[in-house]
Design a protein around this motif. Sequence first.
Motif, mmCIF file in Angstrom:
data_model
loop_
_atom_site.group_PDB
_atom_site.id
_atom_site.type_symbol
_atom_site.label_atom_id
_atom_site.label_comp_id
_atom_site.label_asym_id
_atom_site.label_seq_id
_atom_site.Cartn_x
_atom_site.Cartn_y
_atom_site.Cartn_z
ATOM 1 N N LYS A 82 0.808 -1.211 0.000
ATOM 2 C CA LYS A 82 0.000 0.000 0.000
ATOM 3 C C LYS A 82 0.848 1.270 0.000
ATOM 4 N N THR A 83 2.145 1.121 0.164
ATOM 5 C CA THR A 83 3.039 2.274 0.248
ATOM 6 C C THR A 83 3.461 2.727 -1.143
ATOM 7 N N GLU A 84 3.462 4.031 -1.366
ATOM 8 C CA GLU A 84 3.856 4.580 -2.656
ATOM 9 C C GLU A 84 5.301 4.198 -2.972
ATOM 10 N N GLY A 85 5.520 3.715 -4.194
ATOM 11 C CA GLY A 85 6.856 3.312 -4.606
ATOM 12 C C GLY A 85 7.072 1.805 -4.559
ATOM 13 N N PHE A 86 6.063 1.057 -4.084
ATOM 14 C CA PHE A 86 6.174 -0.402 -4.011
ATOM 15 C C PHE A 86 6.186 -1.001 -5.417
ATOM 16 N N VAL A 87 7.097 -1.959 -5.634
ATOM 17 C CA VAL A 87 7.164 -2.656 -6.919
ATOM 18 C C VAL A 87 6.807 -4.132 -6.735
ATOM 19 N N SER A 88 7.513 -4.819 -5.842
ATOM 20 C CA SER A 88 7.208 -6.231 -5.621
ATOM 21 C C SER A 88 7.805 -6.712 -4.310
ATOM 22 N N PHE A 89 7.243 -7.804 -3.795
ATOM 23 C CA PHE A 89 7.736 -8.446 -2.574
ATOM 24 C C PHE A 89 7.692 -9.944 -2.803
ATOM 25 N N GLU A 90 8.827 -10.602 -2.587
ATOM 26 C CA GLU A 90 8.902 -12.034 -2.874
ATOM 27 C C GLU A 90 9.628 -12.763 -1.747
ATOM 28 N N GLU A 91 9.009 -13.838 -1.254
ATOM 29 C CA GLU A 91 9.684 -14.716 -0.300
ATOM 30 C C GLU A 91 10.550 -15.678 -1.114
ATOM 31 N N THR A 92 11.845 -15.652 -0.888
ATOM 32 C CA THR A 92 12.764 -16.416 -1.730
ATOM 33 C C THR A 92 13.152 -17.773 -1.151
ATOM 34 N N ASP A 93 13.434 -17.832 0.143
ATOM 35 C CA ASP A 93 13.852 -19.098 0.751
ATOM 36 C C ASP A 93 13.734 -19.016 2.267
ATOM 37 N N ILE A 94 13.921 -20.155 2.915
ATOM 38 C CA ILE A 94 13.869 -20.213 4.377
ATOM 39 C C ILE A 94 15.128 -20.921 4.900
ATOM 40 N N THR A 95 15.513 -20.570 6.114
ATOM 41 C CA THR A 95 16.635 -21.229 6.787
ATOM 42 C C THR A 95 16.137 -21.784 8.114
ATOM 43 N N ILE A 96 16.378 -23.085 8.334
ATOM 44 C CA ILE A 96 15.960 -23.747 9.571
ATOM 45 C C ILE A 96 17.214 -24.220 10.304
ATOM 46 N N PRO A 97 17.579 -23.555 11.407
ATOM 47 C CA PRO A 97 18.759 -23.999 12.172
ATOM 48 C C PRO A 97 18.375 -25.133 13.132
ATOM 49 N N LEU A 98 19.144 -26.213 13.118
ATOM 50 C CA LEU A 98 18.873 -27.335 14.014
ATOM 51 C C LEU A 98 20.029 -27.508 15.005
ATOM 52 N N TRP A 99 20.945 -28.402 14.730
ATOM 53 C CA TRP A 99 22.112 -28.592 15.586
ATOM 54 C C TRP A 99 23.302 -28.917 14.680
ATOM 55 N N LYS A 100 24.483 -28.913 15.235
ATOM 56 C CA LYS A 100 25.658 -29.208 14.429
ATOM 57 C C LYS A 100 25.663 -30.683 14.043
ATOM 58 N N PHE A 101 25.601 -30.944 12.728
ATOM 59 C CA PHE A 101 25.484 -32.314 12.240
ATOM 60 C C PHE A 101 26.845 -33.008 12.197
ATOM 61 N N ASN A 102 26.812 -34.325 12.438
ATOM 62 C CA ASN A 102 27.971 -35.136 12.064
ATOM 63 C C ASN A 102 27.765 -35.568 10.614
ATOM 64 N N ASP A 103 28.702 -36.273 10.042
ATOM 65 C CA ASP A 103 28.621 -36.635 8.621
ATOM 66 C C ASP A 103 27.387 -37.486 8.319
ATOM 67 N N ARG A 104 27.056 -38.388 9.228
ATOM 68 C CA ARG A 104 25.902 -39.271 9.000
ATOM 69 C C ARG A 104 24.598 -38.485 9.022
#
Length: 252
Positions: A82-104
Amino acid sequence: MVFVFSIGMLRQFMPKKEIVLVLGVAFLIGAIGGAFFLQPIYQELPEVVSLVEKNVPGNEETMYLDLSSSINMNELKQNLSKTEGFVSFEETDITIPLWKFNDREKEYFEYVLGNIDSHFNHYNVTSDGKLQIQLEDNYSSYDALKSFSDWYKLVYGSSLSYAQIHAKLIVSSSEVESFQKILMDRGIVASKMEGPVQTSVNNTNSSMVSNVEFVLATGVVGLIVATIGIYYDSIGVFFRRFKKSMREKRKR
């Protein structure tokens, strides 16, 4: 600088050994003047330069946002659109932090992530325990997080504590400050900005000298002005002789 020049012109009334003192005072006055009066103006140079790009019709800035998953995305989108000058808004990706993984564990999530949701086609699993999932068109962060959260609760028996949504906001260059204020009111600061305005600011910043160098430069200017004042009479005589010789050459 007028004061410095005036001090220099008093050389003829001073012992020669006082000239060094005059030059030292001139350098000090120039440096102090630069530090307290000119430096604040100099620091505003990038903003002044960016004003040109802000007022060029059609220029757009891209703002990259890192948002908490707790934010009301629909409400944010509506206010921005609704703000003057707006062109577009896009959600590109998400990041989910869990715990430090081992290789397996890392191999497991790399295998299973694509099977959790058919929309999870582009993703990355890092060793420090972060799942980075790219969002497809028309697939919201809410749907992606819900899908993963449901699977995570089923497998691990607990809920996700935090996730981050990455979005891209494109606005008119002339209205960047309005959008920054809207975002700031919600505790959001763009992690990166690209566009003509930001490019001009970056280029200006890269070409500017440091504060110390600027103060030293103004001190040198004071030194030059004082030197001109000291030798003003000699310089004046030289120019008068030069003009006289030029007039005589023309007559010949």
